[in-house]
Design a protein around this motif. Structure first.
Motif, mmCIF file in Angstrom:
data_model
loop_
_atom_site.group_PDB
_atom_site.id
_atom_site.type_symbol
_atom_site.label_atom_id
_atom_site.label_comp_id
_atom_site.label_asym_id
_atom_site.label_seq_id
_atom_site.Cartn_x
_atom_site.Cartn_y
_atom_site.Cartn_z
ATOM 1 N N MET A 1 47.237 39.480 39.286
ATOM 2 C CA MET A 1 46.703 38.238 39.797
ATOM 3 C C MET A 1 45.955 38.526 41.081
ATOM 4 O O MET A 1 46.383 39.317 41.891
ATOM 5 C CB MET A 1 47.847 37.256 40.020
ATOM 6 N N ASN A 2 44.867 37.877 41.289
ATOM 7 C CA ASN A 2 44.004 38.062 42.438
ATOM 8 C C ASN A 2 44.638 37.469 43.702
ATOM 9 O O ASN A 2 44.904 36.267 43.766
ATOM 10 C CB ASN A 2 42.661 37.395 42.149
ATOM 11 N N ARG A 3 44.870 38.302 44.706
ATOM 12 C CA ARG A 3 45.497 37.841 45.955
ATOM 13 C C ARG A 3 44.615 36.846 46.709
ATOM 14 O O ARG A 3 45.127 35.961 47.380
ATOM 15 C CB ARG A 3 45.842 39.021 46.854
ATOM 16 N N ARG A 4 43.300 37.005 46.607
ATOM 17 C CA ARG A 4 42.407 36.056 47.286
ATOM 18 C C ARG A 4 42.567 34.657 46.705
ATOM 19 O O ARG A 4 42.586 33.665 47.432
ATOM 20 C CB ARG A 4 40.958 36.516 47.181
ATOM 21 N N LEU A 5 42.700 34.581 45.399
ATOM 22 C CA LEU A 5 42.916 33.288 44.745
ATOM 23 C C LEU A 5 44.257 32.700 45.172
ATOM 24 O O LEU A 5 44.350 31.514 45.488
ATOM 25 C CB LEU A 5 42.867 33.432 43.226
ATOM 26 N N ILE A 6 45.280 33.535 45.202
ATOM 27 C CA ILE A 6 46.606 33.065 45.618
ATOM 28 C C ILE A 6 46.552 32.551 47.054
ATOM 29 O O ILE A 6 47.072 31.487 47.363
ATOM 30 C CB ILE A 6 47.659 34.175 45.457
ATOM 31 N N ARG A 7 45.901 33.300 47.943
ATOM 32 C CA ARG A 7 45.809 32.879 49.348
ATOM 33 C C ARG A 7 45.069 31.545 49.463
ATOM 34 O O ARG A 7 45.466 30.663 50.207
ATOM 35 C CB ARG A 7 45.121 33.940 50.189
ATOM 36 N N LYS A 8 44.000 31.396 48.700
ATOM 37 C CA LYS A 8 43.231 30.152 48.716
ATOM 38 C C LYS A 8 44.099 28.980 48.251
ATOM 39 O O LYS A 8 44.075 27.900 48.838
ATOM 40 C CB LYS A 8 42.000 30.300 47.818
ATOM 41 N N MET A 9 44.885 29.200 47.215
ATOM 42 C CA MET A 9 45.763 28.149 46.711
ATOM 43 C C MET A 9 46.885 27.843 47.704
ATOM 44 O O MET A 9 47.278 26.687 47.865
ATOM 45 C CB MET A 9 46.318 28.548 45.348
ATOM 46 N N ILE A 10 47.380 28.872 48.387
ATOM 47 C CA ILE A 10 48.398 28.657 49.408
ATOM 48 C C ILE A 10 47.810 27.817 50.545
ATOM 49 O O ILE A 10 48.460 26.893 51.039
ATOM 50 C CB ILE A 10 48.952 29.999 49.935
ATOM 51 N N LYS A 11 46.581 28.115 50.948
ATOM 52 C CA LYS A 11 45.932 27.339 52.011
ATOM 53 C C LYS A 11 45.832 25.867 51.620
ATOM 54 O O LYS A 11 46.080 24.985 52.434
ATOM 55 C CB LYS A 11 44.541 27.890 52.316
ATOM 56 N N ARG A 12 45.475 25.613 50.386
ATOM 57 C CA ARG A 12 45.399 24.217 49.917
ATOM 58 C C ARG A 12 46.764 23.549 49.992
ATOM 59 O O ARG A 12 46.885 22.389 50.377
ATOM 60 C CB ARG A 12 44.886 24.155 48.489
ATOM 61 N N SER A 13 47.779 24.276 49.625
ATOM 62 C CA SER A 13 49.128 23.739 49.657
ATOM 63 C C SER A 13 49.601 23.509 51.091
ATOM 64 O O SER A 13 50.283 22.527 51.383
ATOM 65 C CB SER A 13 50.080 24.700 48.937
ATOM 66 N N LEU A 14 49.221 24.392 51.995
ATOM 67 C CA LEU A 14 49.597 24.238 53.404
ATOM 68 C C LEU A 14 49.057 22.933 53.986
ATOM 69 O O LEU A 14 49.688 22.319 54.841
ATOM 70 C CB LEU A 14 49.080 25.415 54.227
ATOM 71 N N LYS A 15 47.914 22.513 53.499
ATOM 72 C CA LYS A 15 47.314 21.269 53.990
ATOM 73 C C LYS A 15 48.197 20.058 53.695
ATOM 74 O O LYS A 15 48.107 19.046 54.365
ATOM 75 C CB LYS A 15 45.925 21.072 53.392
ATOM 76 N N ASP A 16 49.072 20.163 52.700
ATOM 77 C CA ASP A 16 49.996 19.074 52.397
ATOM 78 C C ASP A 16 51.055 18.918 53.481
ATOM 79 O O ASP A 16 51.623 17.852 53.642
ATOM 80 C CB ASP A 16 50.707 19.312 51.058
ATOM 81 N N TYR A 17 51.324 19.999 54.215
ATOM 82 C CA TYR A 17 52.390 19.992 55.206
ATOM 83 C C TYR A 17 51.875 19.937 56.637
ATOM 84 O O TYR A 17 52.603 19.533 57.540
ATOM 85 C CB TYR A 17 53.277 21.231 55.037
ATOM 86 N N LEU A 18 50.648 20.358 56.861
ATOM 87 C CA LEU A 18 50.095 20.409 58.208
ATOM 88 C C LEU A 18 48.754 19.692 58.257
ATOM 89 O O LEU A 18 47.946 19.820 57.347
ATOM 90 C CB LEU A 18 49.911 21.865 58.643
ATOM 91 N N TRP A 19 48.513 18.973 59.326
ATOM 92 C CA TRP A 19 47.280 18.194 59.443
ATOM 93 C C TRP A 19 46.095 19.040 59.886
ATOM 94 O O TRP A 19 45.008 18.924 59.357
ATOM 95 C CB TRP A 19 47.480 17.052 60.439
ATOM 96 N N GLU A 20 46.292 19.855 60.894
ATOM 97 C CA GLU A 20 45.191 20.603 61.479
ATOM 98 C C GLU A 20 45.187 22.046 60.991
ATOM 99 O O GLU A 20 46.224 22.682 60.913
ATOM 100 C CB GLU A 20 45.313 20.605 63.010
ATOM 101 N N GLU A 21 44.008 22.553 60.695
ATOM 102 C CA GLU A 21 43.891 23.920 60.179
ATOM 103 C C GLU A 21 44.455 24.941 61.158
ATOM 104 O O GLU A 21 45.080 25.910 60.755
ATOM 105 C CB GLU A 21 42.434 24.238 59.877
ATOM 106 N N GLU A 22 44.260 24.734 62.461
ATOM 107 C CA GLU A 22 44.762 25.709 63.424
ATOM 108 C C GLU A 22 46.291 25.750 63.462
ATOM 109 O O GLU A 22 46.880 26.713 63.918
ATOM 110 C CB GLU A 22 44.215 25.470 64.837
ATOM 111 N N ASN A 23 46.958 24.714 62.939
ATOM 112 C CA ASN A 23 48.417 24.701 62.884
ATOM 113 C C ASN A 23 48.962 25.605 61.797
ATOM 114 O O ASN A 23 50.137 25.931 61.796
ATOM 115 C CB ASN A 23 48.939 23.278 62.650
ATOM 116 N N TRP A 24 48.147 25.979 60.827
ATOM 117 C CA TRP A 24 48.654 26.815 59.750
ATOM 118 C C TRP A 24 48.129 28.234 59.796
ATOM 119 O O TRP A 24 47.968 28.901 58.805
ATOM 120 C CB TRP A 24 48.487 26.192 58.376
ATOM 121 N N THR A 25 47.941 28.718 61.027
ATOM 122 C CA THR A 25 47.607 30.120 61.204
ATOM 123 C C THR A 25 48.884 30.924 61.045
ATOM 124 O O THR A 25 49.831 30.756 61.799
ATOM 125 C CB THR A 25 46.992 30.359 62.600
ATOM 126 N N LEU A 26 48.913 31.754 60.038
ATOM 127 C CA LEU A 26 50.095 32.553 59.745
ATOM 128 C C LEU A 26 49.831 34.001 60.125
ATOM 129 O O LEU A 26 48.687 34.460 60.105
ATOM 130 C CB LEU A 26 50.437 32.471 58.255
#
Length: 66
Positions: A1-26
């Motif tokens: 499975m492509n890690r870039r795709l997984i990361r992109k999907m994780i980012k979308r999911s993170l938006k459900d829990y955090l409002w601001e993009e800078e809050n989900w810097t991992l």
């Protein structure tokens, strides 16, 4: 499975829990852990079709156990 795709999907999911993009810097380690857990569950369950659900579950677990 492509890690870039997984990361992109994780980012979308993170938006459900955090409002601001800078809050989900991992950290690199946190990204790696999330990606590895997603890949482990995909392989364990042999469910490529359920990737979205697996990612949602992994991200939810990450936030509830943090």
């Amino acid at each position: 499975m492509n890690r870039r795709l997984i990361r992109k999907m994780i980012k979308r999911s993170l938006k459900d829990y955090l409002w601001e993009e800078e809050n989900w810097t991992l950290t690199d380690e946190e990204w790696r852990n999330l990606e590895e857990e997603v890949l482990r569950q995909i392989n364990e369950e042999s469910q490529n079709e359920a990737i979205y659900s697996i990612i949602q579950d992994v991200v939810y677990a990450y936030f509830t156990n943090k």
